[in-house]
Design an enzyme around this catalytic site. Sequence first.
Site, PDB file in Angstrom:
ATOM      1  N   TYR A   1       0.830  -1.209   0.000  1.00 41.47           N
ATOM      2  CA  TYR A   1       0.000   0.000   0.000  1.00 41.47           C
ATOM      3  C   TYR A   1       0.867   1.263   0.000  1.00 41.47           C
ATOM      4  O   TYR A   1       0.393   2.350   0.293  1.00 41.47           O
ATOM      5  CB  TYR A   1      -0.932   0.015   1.223  1.00 41.47           C
ATOM      6  CG  TYR A   1      -2.052  -0.998   1.122  1.00 41.47           C
ATOM      7  CD1 TYR A   1      -1.767  -2.361   1.049  1.00 41.47           C
ATOM      8  CD2 TYR A   1      -3.380  -0.610   1.099  1.00 41.47           C
ATOM      9  CE1 TYR A   1      -2.771  -3.297   0.956  1.00 41.47           C
ATOM     10  CE2 TYR A   1      -4.397  -1.545   1.011  1.00 41.47           C
ATOM     11  CZ  TYR A   1      -4.085  -2.883   0.945  1.00 41.47           C
ATOM     12  OH  TYR A   1      -5.086  -3.808   0.855  1.00 41.47           O
TER      13      TYR A   1
ATOM     14  N   LYS B   1       5.552 -14.378   3.986  1.00 42.61           N
ATOM     15  CA  LYS B   1       5.787 -15.265   2.843  1.00 42.61           C
ATOM     16  C   LYS B   1       7.296 -15.274   2.578  1.00 42.61           C
ATOM     17  O   LYS B   1       7.789 -14.952   1.492  1.00 42.61           O
ATOM     18  CB  LYS B   1       4.988 -14.744   1.617  1.00 42.61           C
ATOM     19  CG  LYS B   1       5.022 -15.650   0.403  1.00 42.61           C
ATOM     20  CD  LYS B   1       4.295 -16.961   0.588  1.00 42.61           C
ATOM     21  CE  LYS B   1       4.396 -17.841  -0.646  1.00 42.61           C
ATOM     22  NZ  LYS B   1       3.932 -19.219  -0.411  1.00 42.61           N
TER      23      LYS B   1
ATOM     24  N   ASP C   1      -0.044 -18.468   2.937  1.00 36.75           N
ATOM     25  CA  ASP C   1      -0.899 -19.458   2.263  1.00 36.75           C
ATOM     26  C   ASP C   1      -1.407 -20.501   3.257  1.00 36.75           C
ATOM     27  O   ASP C   1      -2.569 -20.913   3.225  1.00 36.75           O
ATOM     28  CB  ASP C   1      -0.183 -20.107   1.070  1.00 36.75           C
ATOM     29  CG  ASP C   1       1.295 -20.380   1.317  1.00 36.75           C
ATOM     30  OD1 ASP C   1       1.819 -19.967   2.377  1.00 36.75           O
ATOM     31  OD2 ASP C   1       1.939 -20.997   0.455  1.00 36.75           O
TER      32      ASP C   1
ATOM     33  N   ASP D   1     -10.796 -10.207   5.915  1.00 41.29           N
ATOM     34  CA  ASP D   1     -12.101 -10.510   5.303  1.00 41.29           C
ATOM     35  C   ASP D   1     -12.397 -12.004   5.453  1.00 41.29           C
ATOM     36  O   ASP D   1     -13.518 -12.408   5.762  1.00 41.29           O
ATOM     37  CB  ASP D   1     -12.100 -10.166   3.800  1.00 41.29           C
ATOM     38  CG  ASP D   1     -12.458  -8.698   3.525  1.00 41.29           C
ATOM     39  OD1 ASP D   1     -12.081  -7.834   4.345  1.00 41.29           O
ATOM     40  OD2 ASP D   1     -13.105  -8.412   2.498  1.00 41.29           O
TER      41      ASP D   1
ATOM     42  N   ASP E   1      -5.070  -7.319   5.173  1.00 48.72           N
ATOM     43  CA  ASP E   1      -6.337  -6.918   4.557  1.00 48.72           C
ATOM     44  C   ASP E   1      -7.097  -8.160   4.072  1.00 48.72           C
ATOM     45  O   ASP E   1      -8.283  -8.339   4.343  1.00 48.72           O
ATOM     46  CB  ASP E   1      -6.037  -5.976   3.381  1.00 48.72           C
ATOM     47  CG  ASP E   1      -7.259  -5.188   2.950  1.00 48.72           C
ATOM     48  OD1 ASP E   1      -8.295  -5.267   3.640  1.00 48.72           O
ATOM     49  OD2 ASP E   1      -7.183  -4.497   1.924  1.00 48.72           O
TER      50      ASP E   1
END
Length: 351
Positions: A136, A182, A215, A243, A239
Amino acid sequence: MSVSINRLAKVCIISGDGIGPDVINATIPVLDAVQDVVKGLQIEYVFAEAGLRSIAKTGQSLPDETKEILKKCDCCLKGPVTTPEEPGSPKSAVVQIRNMFDLYANLRPVRVLPNVPSLKPDIDLLIVRENTEGLYSGIEFMTGPDAAVAVRLITRPACERIARYAFKMAMKRRKQLTYVHKGNILKVTEAIFKDSVLKVAKEFPYVETSEARIDAIAMNLIKNPERYDVIVTTNLFGDVISDEAAQTVGGLGVAPGANIGEDYGMFEPVHGSAPKYEGLDKVNPVATILAAKMMVEWLGSTEAADRIQKAVESVLREGKVMTYDIAPQGVTPAKCSEMGKRIAQEILNQR
Ligand code: NAD
Protein backbone atom coordinates in the site's frame (compact mmCIF):
# COMPACT_ATOMS: atom_id res chain seq x y z
CA MET A 1 -2.55 3.27 22.39
CA SER A 2 -5.73 4.87 23.66
CA VAL A 3 -6.54 8.33 24.88
CA SER A 4 -8.59 9.53 27.80
CA ILE A 5 -10.78 12.48 26.93
CA ASN A 6 -12.31 14.10 30.02
CA ARG A 7 -14.26 16.65 28.01
CA LEU A 8 -16.54 16.84 25.02
CA ALA A 9 -14.99 14.56 22.40
CA LYS A 10 -15.12 15.82 18.83
CA VAL A 11 -15.71 13.03 16.34
CA CYS A 12 -15.46 13.57 12.60
CA ILE A 13 -18.19 11.50 10.95
CA ILE A 14 -17.68 10.53 7.32
CA SER A 15 -20.65 8.60 5.92
CA GLY A 16 -18.86 7.55 2.74
CA ASP A 17 -20.38 5.93 -0.32
CA GLY A 18 -22.77 3.10 -1.20
CA ILE A 19 -24.06 1.58 2.02
CA GLY A 20 -21.93 4.00 4.09
CA PRO A 21 -24.77 6.45 4.88
CA ASP A 22 -27.07 3.58 5.91
CA VAL A 23 -24.60 2.02 8.36
CA ILE A 24 -23.52 5.38 9.79
CA ASN A 25 -27.15 6.56 10.18
CA ALA A 26 -27.91 3.34 12.03
CA THR A 27 -24.92 3.83 14.33
CA ILE A 28 -25.60 7.40 15.43
CA PRO A 29 -28.69 6.50 17.53
CA VAL A 30 -26.49 3.94 19.31
CA LEU A 31 -23.90 6.60 20.11
CA ASP A 32 -26.69 8.96 21.22
CA ALA A 33 -28.12 6.28 23.51
CA VAL A 34 -24.82 5.40 25.12
CA GLN A 35 -24.20 9.09 25.91
CA ASP A 36 -27.61 9.20 27.62
CA VAL A 37 -26.66 6.26 29.78
CA VAL A 38 -22.96 6.75 30.52
CA LYS A 39 -22.14 9.72 32.71
CA GLY A 40 -19.35 11.89 31.40
CA LEU A 41 -19.35 10.62 27.81
CA GLN A 42 -20.16 13.53 25.52
CA ILE A 43 -19.57 13.49 21.81
CA GLU A 44 -19.90 16.30 19.31
CA TYR A 45 -20.42 15.00 15.77
CA VAL A 46 -18.72 16.97 13.04
CA PHE A 47 -19.81 15.79 9.60
CA ALA A 48 -17.43 15.75 6.65
CA GLU A 49 -17.31 14.23 3.17
CA ALA A 50 -14.91 11.87 1.43
CA GLY A 51 -15.05 9.39 -1.41
CA LEU A 52 -16.90 9.36 -4.70
CA ARG A 53 -19.17 12.34 -4.00
CA SER A 54 -16.16 14.45 -3.07
CA ILE A 55 -14.39 13.44 -6.26
CA ALA A 56 -17.42 14.56 -8.27
CA LYS A 57 -17.51 17.90 -6.42
CA THR A 58 -13.85 18.72 -5.90
CA GLY A 59 -11.76 16.23 -7.85
CA GLN A 60 -10.32 15.01 -4.53
CA SER A 61 -11.34 11.86 -2.66
CA LEU A 62 -10.31 13.55 0.60
CA PRO A 63 -10.97 17.27 0.09
CA ASP A 64 -8.90 19.91 1.90
CA GLU A 65 -11.97 20.97 3.89
CA THR A 66 -12.35 17.42 5.25
CA LYS A 67 -8.64 17.28 6.12
CA GLU A 68 -9.06 20.47 8.18
CA ILE A 69 -12.11 19.05 9.99
CA LEU A 70 -10.26 15.80 10.69
CA LYS A 71 -7.37 17.73 12.23
CA LYS A 72 -9.72 19.63 14.55
CA CYS A 73 -11.36 16.42 15.80
CA ASP A 74 -10.13 13.84 18.30
CA CYS A 75 -10.89 10.91 16.02
CA CYS A 76 -12.98 9.79 13.06
CA LEU A 77 -15.86 7.36 12.54
CA LYS A 78 -16.01 6.47 8.89
CA GLY A 79 -18.36 4.54 6.65
CA PRO A 80 -16.85 2.77 3.63
CA VAL A 81 -15.84 4.74 0.56
CA THR A 82 -15.72 3.65 -3.07
CA THR A 83 -12.28 4.04 -4.61
CA PRO A 84 -12.05 4.37 -8.40
CA GLU A 85 -9.56 1.91 -9.85
CA GLU A 86 -8.42 3.54 -13.11
CA PRO A 87 -4.70 4.42 -13.23
CA GLY A 88 -4.31 8.10 -12.37
CA SER A 89 -7.59 8.32 -10.44
CA PRO A 90 -7.54 9.87 -6.94
CA LYS A 91 -5.84 7.90 -4.19
CA SER A 92 -8.07 6.08 -1.69
CA ALA A 93 -9.44 8.47 0.96
CA VAL A 94 -8.95 5.76 3.58
CA VAL A 95 -5.26 5.32 2.79
CA GLN A 96 -4.85 9.11 2.85
CA ILE A 97 -6.39 9.38 6.33
CA ARG A 98 -4.23 6.50 7.57
CA ASN A 99 -1.10 8.22 6.24
CA MET A 100 -2.12 11.70 7.37
CA PHE A 101 -2.26 10.66 11.04
CA ASP A 102 0.27 7.81 10.81
CA LEU A 103 -2.42 5.32 11.89
CA TYR A 104 -0.01 2.43 11.79
CA ALA A 105 -2.01 -0.26 13.58
CA ASN A 106 -5.10 -1.67 11.92
CA LEU A 107 -6.97 -3.79 14.47
CA ARG A 108 -9.55 -6.23 13.24
CA PRO A 109 -11.13 -8.32 16.00
CA VAL A 110 -12.92 -11.50 14.95
CA ARG A 111 -15.18 -12.94 17.61
CA VAL A 112 -18.22 -15.20 17.71
CA LEU A 113 -21.49 -13.38 18.35
CA PRO A 114 -24.66 -14.98 19.76
CA ASN A 115 -27.04 -16.43 17.19
CA VAL A 116 -24.74 -15.54 14.27
CA PRO A 117 -23.56 -18.56 12.27
CA SER A 118 -19.86 -19.28 12.86
CA LEU A 119 -17.49 -22.00 11.69
CA LYS A 120 -16.53 -22.97 15.24
CA PRO A 121 -18.12 -21.99 18.58
CA ASP A 122 -15.04 -20.46 20.22
CA ILE A 123 -13.37 -18.14 17.70
CA ASP A 124 -11.83 -15.07 19.30
CA LEU A 125 -8.84 -13.63 17.48
CA LEU A 126 -7.37 -10.25 16.67
CA ILE A 127 -5.64 -9.39 13.42
CA VAL A 128 -3.06 -6.61 13.80
CA ARG A 129 -2.22 -5.36 10.34
CA GLU A 130 0.64 -2.97 9.54
CA ASN A 131 -1.19 -0.06 7.98
CA THR A 132 1.32 2.34 6.46
CA GLU A 133 3.59 0.52 4.03
CA GLY A 134 3.91 -2.86 2.25
CA LEU A 135 2.07 -3.03 -1.07
CA TYR A 136 0.00 0.00 0.00
CA SER A 137 3.05 2.26 -0.33
CA GLY A 138 1.39 3.76 -3.42
CA ILE A 139 4.67 3.47 -5.34
CA GLU A 140 3.73 2.01 -8.71
CA PHE A 141 5.06 2.75 -12.16
CA MET A 142 5.19 1.44 -15.72
CA THR A 143 8.55 0.08 -16.82
CA GLY A 144 7.48 -0.21 -20.46
CA PRO A 145 4.23 -0.37 -22.40
CA ASP A 146 3.45 -3.87 -21.12
CA ALA A 147 5.06 -4.03 -17.71
CA ALA A 148 4.58 -2.31 -14.37
CA VAL A 149 6.10 -2.48 -10.91
CA ALA A 150 4.50 -1.97 -7.49
CA VAL A 151 6.90 -1.39 -4.61
CA ARG A 152 6.40 -3.45 -1.47
CA LEU A 153 8.07 -1.15 0.98
CA ILE A 154 9.08 -2.80 4.27
CA THR A 155 11.08 -0.93 6.88
CA ARG A 156 12.52 -2.09 10.19
CA PRO A 157 11.04 0.79 12.27
CA ALA A 158 7.52 0.12 10.94
CA CYS A 159 7.86 -3.64 11.49
CA GLU A 160 9.16 -3.20 15.02
CA ARG A 161 6.42 -0.78 16.04
CA ILE A 162 3.60 -2.97 14.68
CA ALA A 163 5.18 -6.02 16.31
CA ARG A 164 5.41 -4.18 19.65
CA TYR A 165 1.76 -3.09 19.34
CA ALA A 166 0.70 -6.68 18.61
CA PHE A 167 2.70 -8.12 21.51
CA LYS A 168 1.11 -5.57 23.86
CA MET A 169 -2.32 -6.67 22.65
CA ALA A 170 -1.34 -10.32 23.15
CA MET A 171 -0.34 -9.52 26.75
CA LYS A 172 -3.91 -8.30 27.36
CA ARG A 173 -5.38 -11.42 25.75
CA ARG A 174 -4.36 -15.10 25.72
CA LYS A 175 -0.64 -14.33 25.27
CA GLN A 176 -0.24 -16.06 21.92
CA LEU A 177 1.06 -14.32 18.83
CA THR A 178 1.36 -15.65 15.29
CA TYR A 179 3.38 -13.64 12.78
CA VAL A 180 2.42 -14.18 9.18
CA HIS A 181 4.71 -13.80 6.17
CA LYS A 182 5.79 -15.27 2.84
CA GLY A 183 9.48 -15.51 3.65
CA ASN A 184 10.12 -18.46 1.34
CA ILE A 185 9.48 -16.21 -1.69
CA LEU A 186 9.94 -12.61 -0.52
CA LYS A 187 13.32 -13.34 1.04
CA VAL A 188 14.53 -9.78 1.51
CA THR A 189 11.45 -7.86 2.66
CA GLU A 190 10.14 -10.69 4.83
CA ALA A 191 13.56 -11.14 6.47
CA ILE A 192 13.16 -7.60 7.82
CA PHE A 193 9.62 -8.33 9.04
CA LYS A 194 10.58 -11.67 10.66
CA ASP A 195 13.76 -10.32 12.30
CA SER A 196 11.83 -7.35 13.68
CA VAL A 197 9.12 -9.54 15.21
CA LEU A 198 11.69 -11.88 16.77
CA LYS A 199 13.69 -8.94 18.14
CA VAL A 200 10.59 -7.43 19.77
CA ALA A 201 9.53 -10.90 21.03
CA LYS A 202 12.48 -10.79 23.46
CA GLU A 203 10.74 -7.91 25.27
CA PHE A 204 7.67 -10.14 25.80
CA PRO A 205 8.93 -13.46 27.20
CA TYR A 206 5.44 -14.42 28.43
CA VAL A 207 3.96 -14.39 24.94
CA GLU A 208 4.11 -17.66 23.04
CA THR A 209 5.26 -16.72 19.55
CA SER A 210 4.78 -18.80 16.42
CA GLU A 211 5.05 -18.17 12.69
CA ALA A 212 2.81 -19.04 9.75
CA ARG A 213 3.13 -18.56 6.04
CA ILE A 214 0.30 -16.59 4.48
CA ASP A 215 -0.90 -19.46 2.26
CA ALA A 216 -0.94 -21.93 5.16
CA ILE A 217 -2.80 -19.59 7.49
CA ALA A 218 -5.38 -18.90 4.77
CA MET A 219 -6.21 -22.60 5.01
CA ASN A 220 -5.90 -22.85 8.79
CA LEU A 221 -8.20 -19.90 9.40
CA ILE A 222 -10.93 -22.04 7.88
CA LYS A 223 -9.77 -25.29 9.47
CA ASN A 224 -8.89 -24.19 13.02
CA PRO A 225 -9.73 -20.50 13.51
CA GLU A 226 -10.17 -21.04 17.25
CA ARG A 227 -6.42 -21.75 17.59
CA TYR A 228 -5.41 -18.16 16.97
CA ASP A 229 -5.17 -15.30 19.43
CA VAL A 230 -3.22 -12.34 17.98
CA ILE A 231 -2.09 -12.45 14.35
CA VAL A 232 0.37 -9.79 13.18
CA THR A 233 1.19 -9.28 9.54
CA THR A 234 2.00 -6.83 6.77
CA ASN A 235 -0.52 -4.59 5.03
CA LEU A 236 -1.95 -6.59 2.10
CA PHE A 237 -1.86 -9.97 3.85
CA GLY A 238 -3.69 -8.42 6.81
CA ASP A 239 -6.34 -6.92 4.56
CA VAL A 240 -7.02 -10.22 2.81
CA ILE A 241 -7.07 -12.53 5.82
CA SER A 242 -9.26 -10.18 7.84
CA ASP A 243 -12.10 -10.51 5.30
CA GLU A 244 -11.56 -14.27 5.35
CA ALA A 245 -11.49 -14.42 9.15
CA ALA A 246 -14.64 -12.26 9.31
CA GLN A 247 -16.50 -14.90 7.34
CA THR A 248 -15.72 -17.51 10.01
CA VAL A 249 -17.94 -15.58 12.45
CA GLY A 250 -20.79 -14.47 10.21
CA GLY A 251 -19.31 -12.25 7.52
CA LEU A 252 -18.43 -8.65 6.78
CA GLY A 253 -21.67 -7.35 8.27
CA VAL A 254 -20.33 -8.00 11.76
CA ALA A 255 -16.61 -7.19 11.32
CA PRO A 256 -15.34 -3.93 12.87
CA GLY A 257 -11.96 -2.28 12.47
CA ALA A 258 -9.85 0.42 14.09
CA ASN A 259 -6.89 2.35 12.71
CA ILE A 260 -4.73 3.55 15.57
CA GLY A 261 -1.78 5.91 15.75
CA GLU A 262 0.02 7.62 18.62
CA ASP A 263 -2.69 10.23 19.20
CA TYR A 264 -5.44 9.72 16.62
CA GLY A 265 -7.83 6.96 15.68
CA MET A 266 -10.08 6.21 12.74
CA PHE A 267 -12.82 3.64 13.23
CA GLU A 268 -14.67 1.89 10.41
CA PRO A 269 -16.28 -1.38 9.39
CA VAL A 270 -13.96 -3.82 7.59
CA HIS A 271 -16.40 -4.00 4.68
CA GLY A 272 -16.53 -1.78 1.62
CA SER A 273 -19.31 0.31 0.11
CA ALA A 274 -21.23 -2.68 -1.40
CA PRO A 275 -22.75 -0.41 -4.12
CA LYS A 276 -25.45 -2.92 -5.08
CA TYR A 277 -27.13 -2.33 -1.72
CA GLU A 278 -26.85 1.48 -1.84
CA GLY A 279 -29.93 3.27 -0.48
CA LEU A 280 -31.81 0.04 0.28
CA ASP A 281 -31.51 0.34 4.08
CA LYS A 282 -30.80 -3.37 4.02
CA VAL A 283 -27.27 -4.22 5.16
CA ASN A 284 -26.04 -5.08 8.60
CA PRO A 285 -24.96 -2.10 10.74
CA VAL A 286 -23.33 -4.24 13.46
CA ALA A 287 -19.80 -3.92 11.98
CA THR A 288 -20.04 -0.12 12.17
CA ILE A 289 -21.71 -0.19 15.59
CA LEU A 290 -18.88 -2.37 16.91
CA ALA A 291 -16.37 0.02 15.30
CA ALA A 292 -18.09 2.81 17.26
CA LYS A 293 -17.66 0.64 20.35
CA MET A 294 -13.91 0.46 19.67
CA MET A 295 -13.96 4.23 19.29
CA VAL A 296 -15.57 4.97 22.67
CA GLU A 297 -13.16 2.53 24.29
CA TRP A 298 -10.26 4.35 22.65
CA LEU A 299 -11.75 7.63 23.89
CA GLY A 300 -11.41 6.22 27.39
CA SER A 301 -14.90 4.92 28.21
CA THR A 302 -14.75 1.20 28.89
CA GLU A 303 -18.23 1.45 30.35
CA ALA A 304 -19.68 2.81 27.09
CA ALA A 305 -17.86 0.12 25.12
CA ASP A 306 -19.18 -2.63 27.39
CA ARG A 307 -22.72 -1.30 27.11
CA ILE A 308 -22.61 -1.24 23.31
CA GLN A 309 -21.17 -4.77 23.18
CA LYS A 310 -23.77 -6.04 25.66
CA ALA A 311 -26.63 -4.41 23.73
CA VAL A 312 -25.45 -5.85 20.40
CA GLU A 313 -25.15 -9.31 21.93
CA SER A 314 -28.52 -9.13 23.61
CA VAL A 315 -30.32 -8.04 20.40
CA LEU A 316 -28.59 -10.83 18.47
CA ARG A 317 -29.39 -13.39 21.16
CA GLU A 318 -33.04 -12.36 21.04
CA GLY A 319 -32.87 -12.90 17.25
CA LYS A 320 -36.00 -10.91 16.34
CA VAL A 321 -34.43 -7.86 14.69
CA MET A 322 -31.73 -9.21 12.36
CA THR A 323 -30.67 -8.01 8.91
CA TYR A 324 -30.84 -10.31 5.87
CA ASP A 325 -27.30 -11.64 6.21
CA ILE A 326 -27.83 -13.14 9.68
CA ALA A 327 -31.62 -13.44 10.07
CA PRO A 328 -32.51 -16.95 11.24
CA GLN A 329 -34.88 -18.98 9.07
CA GLY A 330 -38.46 -17.87 9.53
CA VAL A 331 -37.51 -14.36 10.72
CA THR A 332 -38.33 -11.53 8.30
CA PRO A 333 -35.09 -9.59 7.77
CA ALA A 334 -35.00 -6.21 9.50
CA LYS A 335 -33.84 -3.02 7.88
CA CYS A 336 -30.44 -1.58 8.69
CA SER A 337 -32.06 1.37 10.46
CA GLU A 338 -34.37 -0.91 12.48
CA MET A 339 -31.43 -2.88 13.77
CA GLY A 340 -29.60 0.32 14.78
CA LYS A 341 -32.69 1.60 16.59
CA ARG A 342 -33.24 -1.74 18.36
CA ILE A 343 -29.63 -1.79 19.63
CA ALA A 344 -29.95 1.85 20.77
CA GLN A 345 -33.20 0.99 22.60
CA GLU A 346 -31.47 -1.94 24.28
CA ILE A 347 -28.80 0.40 25.62
CA LEU A 348 -31.51 2.70 27.02
CA ASN A 349 -33.29 -0.33 28.53
CA GLN A 350 -30.08 -1.22 30.41
CA ARG A 351 -30.37 1.93 32.51
P1 NAD B 1 -17.63 -4.90 -0.09
O1 NAD B 1 -17.08 -5.18 1.27
O2 NAD B 1 -18.19 -3.56 -0.33
O3 NAD B 1 -18.81 -5.93 -0.39
C1 NAD B 1 -18.64 -7.32 -0.61
C2 NAD B 1 -19.92 -8.04 -0.21
O4 NAD B 1 -19.92 -8.20 1.21
C3 NAD B 1 -21.22 -7.31 -0.51
O5 NAD B 1 -21.68 -7.51 -1.80
C4 NAD B 1 -22.15 -7.91 0.52
O6 NAD B 1 -22.62 -9.16 0.07
C5 NAD B 1 -21.25 -8.13 1.71
N1 NAD B 1 -21.33 -7.03 2.67
C6 NAD B 1 -20.51 -5.95 2.79
N2 NAD B 1 -20.91 -5.17 3.79
C7 NAD B 1 -22.02 -5.74 4.33
C8 NAD B 1 -22.89 -5.40 5.42
N3 NAD B 1 -22.71 -4.32 6.18
N4 NAD B 1 -23.93 -6.22 5.68
C9 NAD B 1 -24.14 -7.32 4.95
N5 NAD B 1 -23.35 -7.71 3.93
C10 NAD B 1 -22.29 -6.93 3.62
O7 NAD B 1 -16.48 -5.25 -1.14
P2 NAD B 1 -16.31 -4.84 -2.67
O8 NAD B 1 -17.59 -5.05 -3.38
O9 NAD B 1 -15.10 -5.57 -3.09
O10 NAD B 1 -15.94 -3.30 -2.65
C11 NAD B 1 -16.85 -2.25 -2.99
C12 NAD B 1 -16.14 -0.92 -2.85
O11 NAD B 1 -15.77 -0.71 -1.50
C13 NAD B 1 -14.85 -0.77 -3.67
O12 NAD B 1 -14.87 0.49 -4.31
C14 NAD B 1 -13.74 -0.76 -2.64
O13 NAD B 1 -12.67 0.09 -3.02
C15 NAD B 1 -14.44 -0.19 -1.44
N6 NAD B 1 -13.85 -0.58 -0.14
C16 NAD B 1 -13.74 0.40 0.80
C17 NAD B 1 -13.25 0.09 2.04
C18 NAD B 1 -13.13 1.19 3.07
O14 NAD B 1 -13.71 2.26 2.91
N7 NAD B 1 -12.39 0.99 4.14
C19 NAD B 1 -12.89 -1.23 2.36
C20 NAD B 1 -13.07 -2.21 1.39
C21 NAD B 1 -13.55 -1.88 0.13
